[in-house]
Design an enzyme around this catalytic site. Sequence first.
Site, PDB file in Angstrom:
ATOM      1  N   MET A   1     -28.773 -43.547  34.524  1.00 65.16           N
ATOM      2  CA  MET A   1     -27.464 -44.149  34.821  1.00 65.16           C
ATOM      3  C   MET A   1     -26.490 -43.036  35.174  1.00 65.16           C
ATOM      4  O   MET A   1     -25.712 -42.581  34.333  1.00 65.16           O
ATOM      5  CB  MET A   1     -26.994 -44.956  33.624  1.00 65.16           C
ATOM      6  CG  MET A   1     -27.800 -46.224  33.427  1.00 65.16           C
ATOM      7  SD  MET A   1     -27.148 -47.221  32.099  1.00 65.16           S
ATOM      8  CE  MET A   1     -28.115 -48.707  32.264  1.00 65.16           C
TER       9      MET A   1
ATOM     10  N   ALA B   1     -23.780 -41.491  38.329  1.00 61.16           N
ATOM     11  CA  ALA B   1     -23.040 -41.838  39.543  1.00 61.16           C
ATOM     12  C   ALA B   1     -23.686 -41.219  40.780  1.00 61.16           C
ATOM     13  O   ALA B   1     -23.804 -41.874  41.822  1.00 61.16           O
ATOM     14  CB  ALA B   1     -21.592 -41.373  39.412  1.00 61.16           C
TER      15      ALA B   1
ATOM     16  N   HIS C   1     -22.774  -9.874  42.593  1.00 67.92           N
ATOM     17  CA  HIS C   1     -22.507  -9.226  41.312  1.00 67.92           C
ATOM     18  C   HIS C   1     -21.017  -8.945  41.213  1.00 67.92           C
ATOM     19  O   HIS C   1     -20.432  -8.455  42.166  1.00 67.92           O
ATOM     20  CB  HIS C   1     -23.283  -7.910  41.226  1.00 67.92           C
ATOM     21  CG  HIS C   1     -22.959  -7.153  39.973  1.00 67.92           C
ATOM     22  ND1 HIS C   1     -23.528  -7.460  38.754  1.00 67.92           N
ATOM     23  CD2 HIS C   1     -22.105  -6.116  39.751  1.00 67.92           C
ATOM     24  CE1 HIS C   1     -23.051  -6.638  37.836  1.00 67.92           C
ATOM     25  NE2 HIS C   1     -22.185  -5.810  38.407  1.00 67.92           N
TER      26      HIS C   1
HETATM   27  P1  NAD Z   1     -27.864 -42.390  25.547  1.00 69.37           P
HETATM   28  O1  NAD Z   1     -28.995 -43.305  25.816  1.00 69.37           O
HETATM   29  O2  NAD Z   1     -27.747 -41.113  26.301  1.00 69.37           O
HETATM   30  O3  NAD Z   1     -27.829 -42.018  23.984  1.00 69.37           O
HETATM   31  C1  NAD Z   1     -27.763 -43.000  22.956  1.00 69.37           C
HETATM   32  C2  NAD Z   1     -28.295 -42.404  21.666  1.00 69.37           C
HETATM   33  O4  NAD Z   1     -27.993 -43.297  20.595  1.00 69.37           O
HETATM   34  C3  NAD Z   1     -29.814 -42.203  21.679  1.00 69.37           C
HETATM   35  O5  NAD Z   1     -30.092 -40.847  21.390  1.00 69.37           O
HETATM   36  C4  NAD Z   1     -30.309 -43.171  20.581  1.00 69.37           C
HETATM   37  O6  NAD Z   1     -31.424 -42.679  19.883  1.00 69.37           O
HETATM   38  C5  NAD Z   1     -29.085 -43.287  19.664  1.00 69.37           C
HETATM   39  N1  NAD Z   1     -29.006 -44.528  18.874  1.00 69.37           N
HETATM   40  C6  NAD Z   1     -29.236 -45.806  19.296  1.00 69.37           C
HETATM   41  N2  NAD Z   1     -29.023 -46.687  18.287  1.00 69.37           N
HETATM   42  C7  NAD Z   1     -28.633 -45.967  17.198  1.00 69.37           C
HETATM   43  C8  NAD Z   1     -28.248 -46.305  15.846  1.00 69.37           C
HETATM   44  N3  NAD Z   1     -28.196 -47.583  15.412  1.00 69.37           N
HETATM   45  N4  NAD Z   1     -27.914 -45.311  14.990  1.00 69.37           N
HETATM   46  C9  NAD Z   1     -27.952 -44.012  15.415  1.00 69.37           C
HETATM   47  N5  NAD Z   1     -28.304 -43.631  16.673  1.00 69.37           N
HETATM   48  C10 NAD Z   1     -28.621 -44.597  17.562  1.00 69.37           C
HETATM   49  O7  NAD Z   1     -26.549 -43.305  25.746  1.00 69.37           O
HETATM   50  P2  NAD Z   1     -24.999 -42.938  25.906  1.00 69.37           P
HETATM   51  O8  NAD Z   1     -24.694 -41.582  25.388  1.00 69.37           O
HETATM   52  O9  NAD Z   1     -24.284 -44.122  25.332  1.00 69.37           O
HETATM   53  O10 NAD Z   1     -24.834 -42.926  27.483  1.00 69.37           O
HETATM   54  C11 NAD Z   1     -25.106 -44.100  28.255  1.00 69.37           C
HETATM   55  C12 NAD Z   1     -25.461 -43.769  29.668  1.00 69.37           C
HETATM   56  O11 NAD Z   1     -24.343 -43.234  30.361  1.00 69.37           O
HETATM   57  C13 NAD Z   1     -26.587 -42.752  29.765  1.00 69.37           C
HETATM   58  O12 NAD Z   1     -27.525 -43.223  30.675  1.00 69.37           O
HETATM   59  C14 NAD Z   1     -25.911 -41.511  30.292  1.00 69.37           C
HETATM   60  O13 NAD Z   1     -26.780 -40.758  31.135  1.00 69.37           O
HETATM   61  C15 NAD Z   1     -24.716 -42.069  31.073  1.00 69.37           C
HETATM   62  N6  NAD Z   1     -23.597 -41.085  31.069  1.00 69.37           N
HETATM   63  C16 NAD Z   1     -23.791 -39.885  31.665  1.00 69.37           C
HETATM   64  C17 NAD Z   1     -22.781 -38.940  31.629  1.00 69.37           C
HETATM   65  C18 NAD Z   1     -23.021 -37.610  32.298  1.00 69.37           C
HETATM   66  O14 NAD Z   1     -23.866 -37.543  33.181  1.00 69.37           O
HETATM   67  N7  NAD Z   1     -22.356 -36.542  31.897  1.00 69.37           N
HETATM   68  C19 NAD Z   1     -21.590 -39.193  30.970  1.00 69.37           C
HETATM   69  C20 NAD Z   1     -21.425 -40.435  30.367  1.00 69.37           C
HETATM   70  C21 NAD Z   1     -22.447 -41.374  30.424  1.00 69.37           C
END
Ligand code: NAD
Length: 418
Positions: free
Chosen positions: A271, A273, A397
Site C-alpha cells: 500500500m 502511493a 566526495h
Molecule cells: P503494517 O501492516 O505496516 O503494521 C501493522 C503492525 O501491527 C504489524 O506489525 C502487526 O503485526 C501489528 N499488529 C496487528 N494487530 C496487533 C495487535 N492486536 N496488537 C499488537 N500488534 C498488532 O500497518 P500500518 O503501520 O498500519 O500501515 C498500513 C499501511 O500503510 C502499510 O501498508 C504501509 O506500508 C502504508 N504506509 C506506508 C508509509 C510509508 O511508506 N512511509 C506510511 C504510512 C503508511
Amino acid sequence: MLNNSHIYHQTLHDLKKRGIDVASVTLNLDNMLVAKDKAVSGPRKSIEHLFKQNKVDYIRGAASFVSPTKVTVELLDGGKSELESNNFVVATGSEVTPFPGGGVQIDEQQIVSSTGALSLQTVPEKLVVIGGGVIGLELGSVWSRLGAEVTVVEFLGGIGGAGIDEEIACVIRLDHSFASGKFKLHTKIIFAEKHNGKVLLHAQSAKGDKDETLEADVVLVAIGRRPYVEGLNLAAAGIELDTKGRIIIDHQFNTSNKNIKCIGDVTFGTMLAHKAEEEGIAAVEYIKTGHGHVNYNAIPSVIYTHPEVSWVGKTEQELKVEGVQYNVGKFNFSANSRAKTNLDYEGFVKIIAEKETDKVLGVHIIGPNAGEMIGEAVLAIEYGASAEDIARTSHAHPTLSEAFKEAAMAAYSKPIHM
Ligand code: NAD
C-alpha cells in the site's frame, strides 16, 4: 510533522554540540498543525490545477456502479450526476483496519488512527501505539520527539512491517527512531477501556501465557489498512473481491469485468502511493496502447523515521527461501566522511548481489537520507546493474552516497575505507 518534530527535537538536543546556543525553545503545536494542514492542502490544490490544465473533468462526489458501463455520483455540492464509459479505473484506496473483535474502538480523540494522530491538540504524556509497522514507527517518533513517553506494542517478534531486513529491524528495535520510545514485542492488545480520563489497555503475550495492563493518555491504533470499496456497488459491475476484501485483478489490471481496471491500495500488493502511481500509468497505457509494465521488484519502501530506513528488491531471508546464493556488502555510515562530519552517522548500507553474476538483488539502508539514497538502488535494480558497476561509478566526495558505492565494493570485493 515528521520533519518539523525532527527540527524541534534537534534544536532541543543536538544544536549545542554544533556550537549553536539557543536561549529558549518552546513548542507551538497549534502552528505546527497549521503548517501540516498547509502541507496537505497545497499539493491537493496543485493536482486540481493539473486536472484543469490537462482538461480532465473533476467531479466531487461519491460514485456507485449501476451497471458495468455506468456510475451515479452523489455530488458533494448536492444533487446527482451520471457517467457512462467503456473504461473505468477503480482507485479508491484503503482505510484503517478496525480492531478485530471491536475490543478497541477508535474515537479519533483519545483512541486515534493515523488520521487523529496527525491532529492531537496537546502532546500526550503517555502514548501507547498498537502495531509496530510503518505508521506506528513514524507517528510514534513524531510524538516522542515532541515530548510524549511512547510505548509500541507489537504482536510479532520484529518491527517495521512486511519486507524489512531482519538486521535493520533489530537495529531500530534496540536504539533508533524514538527519543525515548520503547517496544513491547510478542505482545497483543486484547481490549481497551476508559477510566478516569485514561485508557487502560489489556495486553497479553503472543503465546497467551502472560497478562498485563498498560495505561495511556492517548492510544494510536496502527494495525494495518484494508481496501476501501464502501458504496461502490461493485456487484452491479461484476467486480469480484478476494477473501481479504481486495479487488481481484489480472496482470493487465483488469478486474473480473474486462472494461474496468483497478490499481493501488484497493487491490493486491504494497500500500504505497508510488506503487499506485506506476500502476495508474501502466493501466492507462494498457487502455490506450495495449501495453504497460510495472516492475514490482523495483518499488522502494521507506520508513521516514530518523535515521530513515529504506529498501528495494529482495531480503536475505527471501533469497534463502528461494535457494539463491548471494554475497552481502555492508558499509557503516560511521566510516563515511560526510556522515561523520555531520555528526549523523548511525546505520549502514547493505547490498545483496547474486554470487554467480554479481547482479544486485536487494539493497537495505538505515541511516541519514536513506529515503533519497534508495533511488540509486532502484535504478541499479531496474537496469540490472552488478555491484561492480556501482563500485566503478564515481560518487562525489564528501557525500553520503559514497557509503552506497563502498557497500557495492564490499559486495564484489573490498571497500576502501573500512
Ligand atoms: P503494517 O501492516 O505496516 O503494521 C501493522 C503492525 O501491527 C504489524 O506489525 C502487526 O503485526 C501489528 N499488529 C496487528 N494487530 C496487533 C495487535 N492486536 N496488537 C499488537 N500488534 C498488532 O500497518 P500500518 O503501520 O498500519 O500501515 C498500513 C499501511 O500503510 C502499510 O501498508 C504501509 O506500508 C502504508 N504506509 C506506508 C508509509 C510509508 O511508506 N512511509 C506510511 C504510512 C503508511
